[in-house]
Scaffold this motif. Structure first.
Motif, PDB file in Angstrom:
ATOM      1  N   UNK A   1       0.884  -1.280   0.057  1.00 34.96           N
ATOM      2  CA  UNK A   1       0.123   0.110  -0.305  1.00 34.96           C
ATOM      3  C   UNK A   1       0.773   1.418   0.141  1.00 34.96           C
TER       4      UNK A   1
ATOM      5  N   UNK B   1       0.976   3.443   2.161  1.00 39.95           N
ATOM      6  CA  UNK B   1       1.355   3.768   3.470  1.00 39.95           C
ATOM      7  C   UNK B   1       2.547   2.838   3.862  1.00 39.95           C
ATOM      8  N   UNK B   2       2.719   1.941   3.023  1.00 34.45           N
ATOM      9  CA  UNK B   2       4.001   1.083   3.406  1.00 34.45           C
ATOM     10  C   UNK B   2       3.559  -0.194   4.030  1.00 34.45           C
ATOM     11  N   UNK B   3       2.443  -0.626   3.958  1.00 34.08           N
ATOM     12  CA  UNK B   3       1.854  -2.079   4.553  1.00 34.08           C
ATOM     13  C   UNK B   3       2.235  -2.997   3.228  1.00 34.08           C
ATOM     14  N   UNK B   4       2.787  -3.952   3.682  1.00 34.53           N
ATOM     15  CA  UNK B   4       3.399  -4.993   2.604  1.00 34.53           C
ATOM     16  C   UNK B   4       2.566  -6.489   3.191  1.00 34.53           C
TER      17      UNK B   4
END
Lengths: 143, 162
Positions: A59, A61-64
């Protein structure tokens, strides 16, 4: 979360088919579809350990998410399949969904031979023309 | 017996009272249940259509109209009875007709509730978070930098048309 980037295996015909499906499907979250072999993917998300081995969704936002989780999140992004992503992540169906995805992912080359072009030994001839703008990396054969 | 045969009232003295009782009970039940549905449905639909209360009212009224039409129509269709020669038979016929009507009302009721659930779910689902937690978090500054680089590249490669 404003955008999701789906990093798929650009050398696998099955993955390219799925990517084409995602490109035309109706989404609730904007999707960016990127081949994990592309230069941009390596530059932006090279820190992700699963890149190149598993399906990866990132994402903005940096979510993996990787593997079966990435598959569920891709479903979640689609308007018509969001309900399914919740069903498949519930306690009843989660193990089944995970097994199903791992099986398909590990056998993806074999499945791809069912509907892909025959294997090309010379990497120059077999290419995916409409993905040229994504793959800035050296040419990879279309298997 | 042929359903179109007219049974003379003298042969079935209890038939008309049965019909009257059935009609009264059927209409009373339908109206009562419609009121319950209207009141509870209003609460429910207000939640679903938070930003447009007029829409909630409109959908509620439309559903109630549909409910009335289906139930009164079905009650009227099954009203015809072959005969009621004794009080016992009259009671049996009445019980049977009312039973059929109540079962159909029950089915309609649960179908209505399912419809409400679907409407609510459709509204809710766009707001829900992803089904699984992320496995990793990338530091935001590296991605932001890389994204900015890409935007610069794009501006170079595809200059904005005048």
């Amino acid at each position: 979360m404003k955008r999701l980037t789906v990093l798929y295996d650009g050398t696998c015909a099955l993955c390219v088919r799925c990517r084409d499906f995602l490109a035309t499907a109706r989404t609730l979250v904007p999707l960016e579809l990127l081949s994990c072999q592309s230069h941009e993917a390596r530059m932006r998300d090279g820190a992700v350990p699963w890149l190149g081995e598993e399906l990866v969704v990132v994402s903005d936002d940096g979510d993996v998410w990787a593997g079966p989780a990435a598959f569920l999140v891709s479903l979640w992004a689609l308007a018509d399949y969001r309900e399914w992503s919740y069903r498949l992540s519930g306690p009843a169906l989660a193990p089944l969904a995970e097994r199903f995805f791992v099986a398909i992912s590990s056998q993806r080359r074999r499945i791809a031979t069912l509907f892909a072009k025959p294997r090309c030994e010379d990497g120059d001839v077999c290419r995916i023309p409409h993905l040229d703008h994504e793959a800035h990396s050296p040419r990879v054969p279309y298997r | 017996m042929d359903p179109l045969t007219i049974v003379p009232v003298t042969q079935s003295p209890f038939l008309v009272p049965v019909y009257v009782a059935y009609a009264v009970i059927a209409i009373g039940l339908t109206v009562g249940l419609a009121r319950v549905l209207f009141r509870s449905g209003a609460v429910f639909l207000e939640d679903v259509f938070k930003d447009s209360p007029k829409m909630a009212e409109a959908v509620n009224r439309l559903l109630v109209v549909g409910f009335y039409l289906l139930n009164l129509g079905y009650a009227a269709l099954i009203m015809k009875a072959t005969g009621a020669h004794t009080t016992v038979e009259a009671a049996e016929v009445l019980a049977w007709k009312l039973g059929a009507l109540l079962v159909s009302l029950g089915v309609m009721h649960f179908f209505n509730m399912y419809l409400f659930y679907r409407i609510r779910r459709r509204g809710q689902i766009a707001m829900l978070p992803p089904p699984v937690a992320p496995q990793m978090r990338l530091p935001s500054d590296t991605r932001a930098h890389a994204f900015a680089v890409r935007q610069a590249h794009e501006a170079q490669a595809f200059p904005a048309h005048p």
